[in-house]
Motif scaffolding. Structure first.
Motif, PDB file in Angstrom:
ATOM      1  N   LEU A 291       0.870  -1.263   0.048  1.00 19.20           N
ATOM      2  CA  LEU A 291      -0.099   0.000  -0.004  1.00 19.20           C
ATOM      3  C   LEU A 291       0.506   1.200  -0.060  1.00 19.20           C
ATOM      4  N   ASN A 292       1.804   1.426   0.840  1.00 21.57           N
ATOM      5  CA  ASN A 292       2.842   2.482   0.763  1.00 21.57           C
ATOM      6  C   ASN A 292       3.548   2.782  -0.499  1.00 21.57           C
TER       7      ASN A 292
ATOM      8  N   PHE B 261       1.009   3.971  -3.169  1.00 26.58           N
ATOM      9  CA  PHE B 261       0.622   5.434  -2.678  1.00 26.58           C
ATOM     10  C   PHE B 261       2.015   6.391  -3.060  1.00 26.58           C
TER      11      PHE B 261
ATOM     12  N   GLY C 245       1.854   6.471  -6.778  1.00 28.29           N
ATOM     13  CA  GLY C 245       0.817   7.134  -7.396  1.00 28.29           C
ATOM     14  C   GLY C 245       1.132   8.512  -6.999  1.00 28.29           C
ATOM     15  N   ALA C 246       1.766   9.085  -6.124  1.00 32.02           N
ATOM     16  CA  ALA C 246       2.122  10.356  -5.710  1.00 32.02           C
ATOM     17  C   ALA C 246       3.242  11.039  -6.647  1.00 32.02           C
TER      18      ALA C 246
ATOM     19  N   CYS D  16       1.105  11.268 -10.195  1.00 33.08           N
ATOM     20  CA  CYS D  16       0.032  12.404 -10.158  1.00 33.08           C
ATOM     21  C   CYS D  16       0.726  13.588 -10.121  1.00 33.08           C
TER      22      CYS D  16
END
Length: 578
Positions: A78-79, A82, A85-86, A89
């Motif tokens: 999950l980390n 994220f 994904g950061a 984005c």
């Protein structure tokens, strides 16, 4: 003492020998327990309860350790997702601070770490003693592993075309950009080989390290899929180069980086655009396989667990109309696909080819929907029992089927909104509207048919005994062999009557399943290869904008291809179970 006192004159009558023997047992047991308590020695009941408590404590600690390992590895994935994904984005919304090169560096580090773990898992973990005691017979069916190799090979070819395209522009590009495709080719090749070989493993050693490695590799594939869905830099570069070539032929000067060899660049460009959807499809399949492997880490299968020996081979069994209609749809789909791809190789696609393409879908989708509804109705008339036992493989199949259907359904809804909002009057736009509505209906009907069929117990499968029924069935087994023979005879006669009674229903189910298998193969082939009409017709692209529609199509099309593949596997199970 009372034991030495004199006996009374009127002695009571002595009990019989049987009563004395029956009373002697409990008395001796009580005396033994009393003696044990007095001497401090544990009784048999206390010893048994101590062993039960000891083993229960060990099992509870093992389950807690397994849950803790799953939780930690899940948080790790999950980390990582994220963080990636950061980065992605930030690249999309602020391309100055975080560039595409920064994202490539992060993914290169993750691919290198995953590659090292894959090599260690193959050369180290699986070679330890008692490392793989069990193999999940339901994990990694042949169609999943075959599609893994197919899409993995196409993804490697995609990176080769990308390297060729970058080398043809090496005079205006950095040489470091050639490193990233090389790392990805190495990662894809090793990952495909490891997943093909070890997708059924139930690892019993180094479980926490194996879970973390699997989750790290899964997160890497998920980030590669997100980047492939959202990154349109290569497509924009190709379009800018084509526009610059047109301006150059017109006599205008341009600052765009042009290719050194126009012929080779055309080959690399066409190959890249044709194989681009396969990379997203490959990442999705890898995520599914890695998740199943992660669930199987530390899993212990029962001694009788294994492949179902009674599964019948795949035969037509007299089915005629389903294969004929399916072959007719397949031949028509191949002809339409070839004509559209030939036209797409030119500078522009004529509108009549879009009309032909969508007209084929408008003709096939209603037939598939009616077949699915008829099959669902026949399932309701059947007398086969529902298989209500817990089956993790079937549950995962249903989740993947429902999740993959969201891809094409999402594209269809976006198309409906764009068409209704613009009020188009052309025949092509009306066909696209009809195609979108029929596609949604067909997905719903086919999901109902497949899920209903998967939850029906196959006729060749022996129904498992319920624990309550097993306890109730123990007294007859202690009876005579004559009663057992009579029960078997009654069960055989009931099976024969059921076989004759359901013959026509099973025949129709087999015809429907074969027809749907061939139709899904056709609808898998058309979006999986070549140019995609959803992106080329221009209606939705003009309505939503290039980048938005690019993301929607690249998100939905790979899921749609995966849905057709997964539907074929589910329909084969329905066919064999009928």
């Amino acid at each position: 003492m009372p034991a030495q006192s004199s006996a009374p004159v009127d002695a009571p009558p002595m009990p019989s020998a049987e009563v004395q023997e029956n009373e002697a047992g409990p008395a001796k047991e009580d005396q033994g327990n009393v003696g044990a308590e007095e001497t401090g020695a544990p009784s048999a009941r206390q010893q048994k309860s101590w062993l039960v408590r000891h083993f229960s404590l060990l099992l509870r600690r093992d389950r807690q350790a397994q849950k803790a390992g799953q939780l930690f590895s899940g948080l790790l994935a999950l980390n990582v997702v994220f963080l990636g994904g950061a980065f992605i984005c930030s690249m999309i919304f602020n391309n100055v601070a975080v560039t595409l090169g920064d994202v490539w560096i992060l993914l290169a580090v993750l691919k290198a770490l995953s590659l090292l773990w894959l090599l260690y898992y193959t050369a180290g973990t699986t070679r330890r003693p008692h490392a793989v005691l069990h193999r999940d017979p339901h994990a990694g069916p042949i169609w999943v592993r075959g599609s893994l190799v197919l899409f993995g090979s196409c993804t490697i070819c995609l990176n080769v075309f990308r390297m060729g395209y970058d080398m043809s522009h090496i005079h205006c590009k950095s040489e470091l950009e050639l490193i990233f495709p090389v790392i990805e080719i190495m990662f894809m090749g090793v990952q495909t080989w490891v997943l093909w070989k070890h997708c059924k493993d139930c690892v019993q050693v180094q479980t926490n390290l194996t879970r973390c490695g699997l989750m790290l590799t899964l997160a890497t594939n998920l980030l590669l899929w997100i980047l492939a869905v959202t990154n349109d830099s290569m497509h924009r570069e190709i379009e800018a180069e084509l526009s610059a070539l047109m301006e150059k032929f017109s006599g205008n000067e341009t600052n765009t980086c042009l290719c050194l060899n126009a012929t080779l660049c055309e080959v690399f460009r066409k190959g890249y655009l044709m194989l681009y959807p396969f990379s997203t499809e490959y990442c999705l399949i890898c995520c599914a396989v890695l998740f199943v492997m992660w669930r199987n880490v530390g899993r212990r299968l029962a001694a009788h667990a294994g492949p179902r020996h009674g599964t019948p081979p795949f035969h037509l069994h007299g089915a005629i109309f389903g294969p004929l209609l399916g072959l007719l749809a397949l031949v028509a789909g191949v002809c339409v696909f070839v004509l559209f791809q030939i036209e797409a190789s030119g500078p522009a696609i004529a509108r009549q080819y879009f009309t032909l393409y969508y007209a084929f879908y408008v003709a096939v989708l209603p037939a598939m929907s009616l077949a699915c509804l008829a099959g669902t109705a026949i399932h309701g008339l059947e007398e086969r029992e529902l298989d209500t036992l817990k089956n993790p493989t079937r549950s995962l199949d249903v989740v993947l089927l429902m999740g993959a259907a969201l891809g094409q359904v999402g594209i269809a809804y976006f198309s409906i909104v764009a068409i209704v909002a613009t009020h188009p009057q052309e025949l092509v736009n009306r066909l696209i509207l009809a195609y979108s509505l029929l596609l949604i209906l067909q997905h719903i009907a086919q999901n109902l048919f497949i899920i209903e069929g998967l939850h029906r117990r196959p006729l060749w499968e022996v129904p498992p005994e319920d624990p309550a029924g097993k306890c109730e069935a123990q007294p007859p087994r202690r009876g005579s062999l004559l009663e057992l023979g009579q029960d078997l005879r009654r069960a055989s006669l009931a099976y024969i009557r059921s076989y004759n009674h359901l013959n026509w229903k099973r025949r129709i189910l087999k015809e429907i399943s074969l027809f749907l298998i061939l139709c899904n193969i056709t609808l898998w082939m058309m979006p999986a290869f070549g140019i995609h009409p959803e992106f080329e017709n221009g209606l939705e692209k003009d309505f939503y904008g290039y980048r938005t529609w690019f993301t929607i199509v690249n998100f939905g099309l790979p899921l749609g291809v995966f849905y057709r593949m997964h539907s074929v596997g589910g329909l084969v199970e329905v066919y064999l179970g009928a």
